[in-house]
Scaffold this active site. Structure first.
Site, PDB file in Angstrom:
ATOM      1  N   SER A 126       9.166 -18.938 -21.991  1.00 26.23           N
ATOM      2  CA  SER A 126       8.785 -18.649 -20.602  1.00 26.23           C
ATOM      3  C   SER A 126       7.266 -18.618 -20.508  1.00 26.23           C
ATOM      4  CB  SER A 126       9.349 -17.287 -20.194  1.00 26.23           C
ATOM      5  OG  SER A 126       8.700 -16.827 -19.016  1.00 26.23           O
ATOM      6  N   TYR A 139      10.718  -8.616 -22.635  1.00 24.78           N
ATOM      7  CA  TYR A 139      11.134 -10.005 -22.368  1.00 24.78           C
ATOM      8  C   TYR A 139      10.027 -10.961 -22.820  1.00 24.78           C
ATOM      9  CZ  TYR A 139      12.291 -14.166 -19.578  1.00 24.78           C
ATOM     10  OH  TYR A 139      12.583 -15.448 -19.170  1.00 24.78           O
TER      11      TYR A 139
HETATM   12  N1  LIG Z   1      14.637 -19.002 -14.120  1.00 22.73           N
HETATM   13  C1  LIG Z   1      13.385 -18.900 -14.488  1.00 22.73           C
HETATM   14  O1  LIG Z   1      12.478 -18.827 -13.659  1.00 22.73           O
HETATM   15  C2  LIG Z   1      13.020 -18.908 -15.942  1.00 22.73           C
HETATM   16  C3  LIG Z   1      11.663 -18.985 -16.259  1.00 22.73           C
HETATM   17  C4  LIG Z   1      11.299 -19.002 -17.598  1.00 22.73           C
HETATM   18  C5  LIG Z   1      12.252 -18.974 -18.577  1.00 22.73           C
HETATM   19  N2  LIG Z   1      13.562 -18.890 -18.236  1.00 22.73           N
HETATM   20  C6  LIG Z   1      14.539 -18.847 -19.332  1.00 22.73           C
HETATM   21  O2  LIG Z   1      15.483 -19.880 -19.137  1.00 22.73           O
HETATM   22  C7  LIG Z   1      16.724 -19.517 -19.741  1.00 22.73           C
HETATM   23  C8  LIG Z   1      17.852 -19.709 -18.752  1.00 22.73           C
HETATM   24  O3  LIG Z   1      17.656 -18.808 -17.670  1.00 22.73           O
HETATM   25  P1  LIG Z   1      18.252 -19.047 -16.206  1.00 22.73           P
HETATM   26  O4  LIG Z   1      17.146 -18.801 -15.261  1.00 22.73           O
HETATM   27  O5  LIG Z   1      18.985 -20.332 -16.162  1.00 22.73           O
HETATM   28  O6  LIG Z   1      19.218 -17.784 -16.115  1.00 22.73           O
HETATM   29  P2  LIG Z   1      20.775 -17.639 -15.765  1.00 22.73           P
HETATM   30  O7  LIG Z   1      21.155 -18.544 -14.650  1.00 22.73           O
HETATM   31  O8  LIG Z   1      20.968 -16.176 -15.601  1.00 22.73           O
HETATM   32  O9  LIG Z   1      21.523 -18.136 -17.086  1.00 22.73           O
HETATM   33  C9  LIG Z   1      21.484 -17.403 -18.267  1.00 22.73           C
HETATM   34  C10 LIG Z   1      22.445 -18.001 -19.272  1.00 22.73           C
HETATM   35  O10 LIG Z   1      22.371 -17.206 -20.480  1.00 22.73           O
HETATM   36  C11 LIG Z   1      23.684 -16.782 -20.825  1.00 22.73           C
HETATM   37  N3  LIG Z   1      23.689 -15.432 -21.384  1.00 22.73           N
HETATM   38  C12 LIG Z   1      23.238 -14.297 -20.798  1.00 22.73           C
HETATM   39  N4  LIG Z   1      23.524 -13.221 -21.562  1.00 22.73           N
HETATM   40  C13 LIG Z   1      24.175 -13.694 -22.659  1.00 22.73           C
HETATM   41  C14 LIG Z   1      24.743 -13.076 -23.796  1.00 22.73           C
HETATM   42  N5  LIG Z   1      24.728 -11.758 -23.967  1.00 22.73           N
HETATM   43  N6  LIG Z   1      25.344 -13.854 -24.721  1.00 22.73           N
HETATM   44  C15 LIG Z   1      25.389 -15.192 -24.563  1.00 22.73           C
HETATM   45  N7  LIG Z   1      24.884 -15.841 -23.496  1.00 22.73           N
HETATM   46  C16 LIG Z   1      24.284 -15.098 -22.549  1.00 22.73           C
HETATM   47  C17 LIG Z   1      24.465 -16.773 -19.528  1.00 22.73           C
HETATM   48  O11 LIG Z   1      25.860 -16.889 -19.824  1.00 22.73           O
HETATM   49  P3  LIG Z   1      26.988 -16.091 -18.944  1.00 22.73           P
HETATM   50  O12 LIG Z   1      27.247 -16.969 -17.763  1.00 22.73           O
HETATM   51  O13 LIG Z   1      28.148 -15.971 -19.845  1.00 22.73           O
HETATM   52  O14 LIG Z   1      26.371 -14.775 -18.568  1.00 22.73           O
HETATM   53  C18 LIG Z   1      23.895 -17.974 -18.795  1.00 22.73           C
HETATM   54  O15 LIG Z   1      24.552 -19.155 -19.174  1.00 22.73           O
HETATM   55  C19 LIG Z   1      16.554 -18.065 -20.206  1.00 22.73           C
HETATM   56  O16 LIG Z   1      16.272 -18.035 -21.580  1.00 22.73           O
HETATM   57  C20 LIG Z   1      15.359 -17.578 -19.412  1.00 22.73           C
HETATM   58  O17 LIG Z   1      14.681 -16.545 -20.064  1.00 22.73           O
HETATM   59  C21 LIG Z   1      13.972 -18.863 -16.944  1.00 22.73           C
END
Ligand SMILES: NC(=O)c1ccc[n+]([C@@H]2O[C@H](COP(=O)([O-])OP(=O)(O)OC[C@H]3O[C@@H](n4cnc5c(N)ncnc54)[C@H](OP(=O)(O)O)[C@@H]3O)[C@@H](O)[C@H]2O)c1
Length: 234
Positions: A126, A139
């Site tokens: 991130s 985080y």
């Molecule tokens: N969105 C942003 O702005 C942003 C920015 C920078 C970095 N990121 C990073 O990008 C990645 C994806 O984030 P996103 O924004 O797409 O979030 P999201 O829509 O909330 O997706 C998170 C994913 O992680 C899985 N996950 C959560 N808790 C878990 C656990 N305990 N065990 C196994 N899997 C788990 C979830 O699976 P379930 O459906 O089973 O919960 C889901 O598939 C993350 O690493 C996040 O830190 C996001």
């Protein structure tokens, strides 16, 4: 194999790669993977549970080890709170899901890639790993850990294997429209928008495009790097 491919970035990455590769889709529970199941595989595990993480790595090796080409460690969680008030369970969960799981998965697959001297690992970090962010200290620490881990592993692989094509990379998205950012209060979102030269949040598909490129041979000389995808947010 794409961890966290049930929603947000992981789902966009899976949609982009579907058809080009046989995908191993992952979520914390099998029923959370709703799309793209046809012609692909599903491997579920709650990474917050050490026994499930261990079993996941074992199954990944046993069931897919022979033809695994790439891993995208995308699953992640955030609990935005002042460290002063943050429960220890939140801290443990972020360390487990965001950092220990990618480390253990990388440990598993690097051995497999070493046998064929080929493979790609991409960690999803991130922008806050470099900028820091109030109320996201743990985080941000997990995400910064991924960058140092990838850089170190890229160097270590070169010591372990001669003439290899194994690449270990990190991507650092800025604010992307997903479930994770849906939870950010409107006032906070306004503040972030004013800090982004692109004047908008990113789309998951814009991250998926970069990942697809990094997996391809077009990115064959990219290794150890951390690629920012953030609309200019510094
Ligand atoms: N969105 C942003 O702005 C942003 C920015 C920078 C970095 N990121 C990073 O990008 C990645 C994806 O984030 P996103 O924004 O797409 O979030 P999201 O829509 O909330 O997706 C998170 C994913 O992680 C899985 N996950 C959560 N808790 C878990 C656990 N305990 N065990 C196994 N899997 C788990 C979830 O699976 P379930 O459906 O089973 O919960 C889901 O598939 C993350 O690493 C996040 O830190 C996001």
């Amino acid at each position: 194999m794409i961890t966290g491919s049930s929603s947000g970035l992981g789902l966009a990455i899976a949609r982009k790669l579907n058809g080009t590769y046989h995908l191993i889709l992952h979520a914390s529970k099998e029923e959370h993977v709703k799309e793209l199941r046809e012609n692909n595989s599903v491997l579920a595990a709650d990474f917050n549970d050490p026994a499930e993480l261990k079993a996941f790595c074992k199954r990944l090796k046993a069931e897919h080890g022979d033809d695994l080409f790439a891993v995208i460690n995308n699953a992640g969680v955030t609990f935005d709170k002042s460290l002063v008030y943050q429960p220890e369970t939140d801290i443990d969960t972020m360390l487990m899901v965001n950092l220990k799981a990618p480390i253990m998965i990388t440990k598993t697959v690097v051995k497999l890639f070493g046998l064929r001297k080929r493979g790609v690992v991409i960690q999803v970090s991130s922008c806050v790993a470099e900028t820091g962010n109030a109320f996201q200290s743990v985080y941000a620490a997990t995400k910064a850990g991924l960058i140092a881990f990838s850089k170190s592993m890229a160097k270590e692989v070169a010591v372990l294997y001669e003439q290899h094509e194994i690449r270990i990379l990190t991507v650092s998205p800025g604010l992307i429209e997903t479930r994770m950012t849906d939870a950010v209060p409107a006032k906070e979102k306004e503040k972030y928008l004013n800090m982004i030269p692109a004047q908008r949040f990113g789309k998951p598909e814009e991250v998926a495009e970069v990942i697809a490129f990094l997996l391809s041979d077009k990115a064959s000389y990219m290794n150890g790097s951390n690629i920012q995808i953030n609309g200019g947010l510094l």
